[in-house]
Design a protein around this motif. Structure first.
Motif, PDB file in Angstrom:
ATOM      1  N   THR B  41       9.671   1.162  -6.084  1.00 14.01           N
ATOM      2  CA  THR B  41       9.740   0.508  -7.388  1.00 14.01           C
ATOM      3  C   THR B  41      11.119   0.712  -8.016  1.00 14.01           C
ATOM      4  O   THR B  41      11.685  -0.208  -8.615  1.00 14.01           O
ATOM      5  CB  THR B  41       8.636   1.058  -8.314  1.00 14.01           C
ATOM      6  OG1 THR B  41       7.374   0.764  -7.730  1.00 14.01           O
ATOM      7  CG2 THR B  41       8.702   0.432  -9.694  1.00 14.01           C
ATOM      8  N   ASP B  83       4.162  -4.345 -10.334  1.00 16.97           N
ATOM      9  CA  ASP B  83       2.908  -3.864  -9.741  1.00 16.97           C
ATOM     10  C   ASP B  83       1.743  -3.894 -10.732  1.00 16.97           C
ATOM     11  O   ASP B  83       0.613  -4.120 -10.347  1.00 16.97           O
ATOM     12  CB  ASP B  83       3.070  -2.467  -9.109  1.00 16.97           C
ATOM     13  CG  ASP B  83       3.648  -1.440 -10.059  1.00 16.97           C
ATOM     14  OD1 ASP B  83       4.036  -1.818 -11.177  1.00 16.97           O
ATOM     15  OD2 ASP B  83       3.725  -0.273  -9.673  1.00 16.97           O
ATOM     16  N   GLU B 157       3.996  -4.313  -4.739  1.00 25.19           N
ATOM     17  CA  GLU B 157       2.619  -4.111  -4.294  1.00 25.19           C
ATOM     18  C   GLU B 157       1.703  -5.279  -4.700  1.00 25.19           C
ATOM     19  O   GLU B 157       0.733  -5.088  -5.425  1.00 25.19           O
ATOM     20  CB  GLU B 157       2.066  -2.788  -4.864  1.00 25.19           C
ATOM     21  CG  GLU B 157       3.053  -1.657  -4.621  1.00 25.19           C
ATOM     22  CD  GLU B 157       2.407  -0.316  -4.429  1.00 25.19           C
ATOM     23  OE1 GLU B 157       1.168  -0.265  -4.293  1.00 25.19           O
ATOM     24  OE2 GLU B 157       3.157   0.682  -4.412  1.00 25.19           O
TER      25      GLU B 157
END
Ligand SMILES: Nc1ncnc2c1ncn2[C@@H]1O[C@H](COP(=O)(O)OP(=O)(O)OP(=O)(O)O)[C@@H](O)[C@H]1O
Ligand SMILES: [Mg+2]
Lengths: 308, 233
Positions: B41, B83, B157
């Motif tokens: 991330t 995400d 994700e």
């Protein structure tokens, strides 16, 4: 005092409450997007009142001939000009304030509180320097001033107009917030400023515009309330307290919460004024202390205490 | 199209990325794999300028993004599907989508193209985003990114918490983007899902690049895959 005798005070409270709501909505917009409490919000309100006084009476720094021409214009026009122009003239003060607040964004709210508290002091001193410490009255055009008799009671005409002006101003704000892309951006920015930036929006620019909008709302409330409250250097502090109180009551980010909270606070002030006028301001401070002591969640939990 | 050159990224005094480099070509799908906390991330946040690297350089079509503001980086053509989706709950689906609309020098997408890809969105336009399911939120998040006319989309994700059917939809969007000449970086926990669309792979471990190469290479070498991604794969 009989129940019917209270009616004019209720109307006064309602008018006051709607103006408080207008003030609080601007305060809330700024709090939502900057995540800082603007304690100088009341000072912008006070500047609105003083600028309106300068425009309407007229006491403007203009050449004497020009001033004489403006003074000959009927008060109705001068009052209207004051209502439209004063917010525009106060807007640059909001821009400067936002500029100074920038360094507090993303920091502990204490920094913002201290900075804006200092700015409120500076603006109040500025007002004292320019206008002195005496009280002024904003003259109201004949058509909307005075009183009338109804149900054997005396009603103040201007209070009804003040309520009407506040409703119109809030309706415009509602349309801007709920029906435009700018409004959606303000809401999204208050919820998640990082995402808004990542979608390609210039958050700095958005913040300036929101500050300008909030400043103009405060100044307009100052103009409308000036004939009721009078104009004095301390009025800024008197005005920031209800804003704060209303947001605690109504919750951050809730338009109707602010309106309801405003009316509630206005009613308390109006009704306590009916029994003992010297207590009407004090009642507001007492209400603030009570609310903050028992229910601080409205401000910090982003949820209305009225819903709880 | 995107070059990440030797970036070091910190959160305060903690360093999260160490000398990370990788390239993404036009229409290439790169998957970023690695354990929890490996820095996947953070790599995406570095590209977006949300967490600025202290060292190194990031270039989009040869132009450095390092001195640019996040909104300028977005306008240069980088889309983000975070995400946790990050949809504004108090706005309708239509408004959430509209906040994503912008023009860049890459292919523009219309709302009707987006609703063609994600047909359920057609009937959800007026709904408050708060009431959407996880899958529906993901459709809004991807749709919003497409409406911003990206040349590169960063997916963080994208399969997380979604039903297999919706995961398939997401993967087919990534393939469609590729066909349209749009690149993607796909961060995934689930390597099988990621490898099914990826052209190239970067494996991060504790903030450093542990391996990079073609997806085919990793797929063909189960021992290497086990070594890099652990026994779970
Ligand atoms: N906001 C933050 N402040 C401080 N440290 C952070 C922050 N965000 C992430 N980190 C740290 O940086 C490192 C990399 O985190 P990152 O979120 O990039 O990992 P990730 O690979 O995306 O993990 P995951 O699979 O759990 O999403 C971790 O050690 C994490 O604890
Ligand atoms: Mg992550």
């Amino acid at each position: 005092m009989s129940i019917v005798g209270l009616l004019p005070h209720l109307v006064n409270g309602l008018a006051l409450g709607l103006l408080f709501a207008l003030l609080a909505l601007g305060f809330m917009l700024i709090l939502g997007l900057m995540e800082q409490i603007n304690l100088a919000h009341g000072s912008l309100f006070a500047l609105g009142a003083y600028f309106a006084y300068a425009i309407a009476t007229p006491r403007l720094p203009l050449p004497p001939d020009l001033l004489a021409i403006w003074a000959a214009v009927p008060l109705g026009w001068r009052f209207t000009a004051a209502m439209l122009l004063a917010p525009v003239l106060v807007a640059p003060f909001g821009v400067v304030l936002e500029r100074m607040m920038r360094r507090t964004y993303g920091r502990d709210p204490l920094y913002g509180l201290l900075l804006t508290f200092g700015m409120a002091m500076v603006l109040e001193e500025l007002i004292r320097t320019v206008w002195g410490t005496r009280d002024y009255m904003l003259p109201v055009p004949r058509g909307i001033s005075g009183g009338f008799l109804m149900l054997d009671l005396i009603w103040s005409t201007y209070r009804f107009w003040a309520a009407g002006f506040a409703v119109v101003a809030m309706a415009i704000v509602w349309v801007v917030i709920e029906r435009t892309r700018f409004g959606a951006l303000v809401k999204a920015g208050a919820h998640d400023s990082e995402m808004v930036r990542a979608l390609g929006h210039d958050l700095e620019k958005l913040r300036v515009w929101v500050f300008v909008l909030g400043t103009m709302m405060a100044a307009l409330a100052g103009v409308i309330l000036a004939p009721v409250w009078g104009i004095r250097p301390h009025m800024g502090v008197d005005a920031v307290v209800p804003s704060f109180l209303i947001i605690v009551l109504g919750g951050v980010g809730s338009f109707w919460g602010a309106v309801l909270g405003g009316i509630l606070v206005g009613m308390v002030v109006g009704l306590s004024g009916a029994y003992a006028s010297e207590w009407s301001m004090m009642s507001m401070y007492l209400l603030l202390i009570a609310v903050v002591t028992f229910r601080a969640r409205g401000l910090f939990g982003k949820k209305s205490v009225l819903e709880a | 199209m995107l070059e990440v050159r030797a970036i070091d990224t910190y959160y305060g005094e903690t360093q999260a990325l160490f000398d990370v480099s990788f390239d993404v070509g036009t229409a290439e799908v790169l998957t970023l794999l690695g354990a929890n906390g490996a820095g996947k991330t953070t790599a995406l946040r570095s590209i977006l300028g949300l967490t600025r690297p202290r060292k190194g350089d990031i270039l989009l079509d040869g132009q450095s993004l390092m001195a640019r503001e996040t909104h300028e980086i977005a306008r240069a053509g980088i889309g983000w599907v975070p995400d946790d989706r990050r949809i504004c709950p108090t706005l309708s689906v239509a408004k959430n989508l509209s906040l994503g609309i912008k023009r860049t020098r890459y292919r523009a997408w219309s709302v009707s193209e987006v609703t063609e890809i994600f047909s359920p969105l057609k009937y959800l336009m007026a709904r408050e985003a708060e009431t959407l399911s996880g899958g529906e939120m993901q459709m809004v998040a991807i749709g919003r990114a497409l409406l911003g006319s990206p040349g590169l989309v960063l997916f963080d994700e994208p399969s997380q918490g979604l039903a297999p059917k919706i995961v398939d939809d997401v993967l087919s969007v990534i393939r469609r983007l590729k066909r349209e000449g749009i690149a993607s970086i796909v961060v995934e926990q689930n390597a099988e899902i990621a490898l099914s669309v990826a052209d190239s792979v970067v494996v991060l471990a504790q903030g450093t690049v542990a391996w990079k190469g073609a997806a085919e290479e990793l797929k063909a070498d189960p021992a290497l895959k086990r070594k890099l991604l652990g026994g779970a794969q």
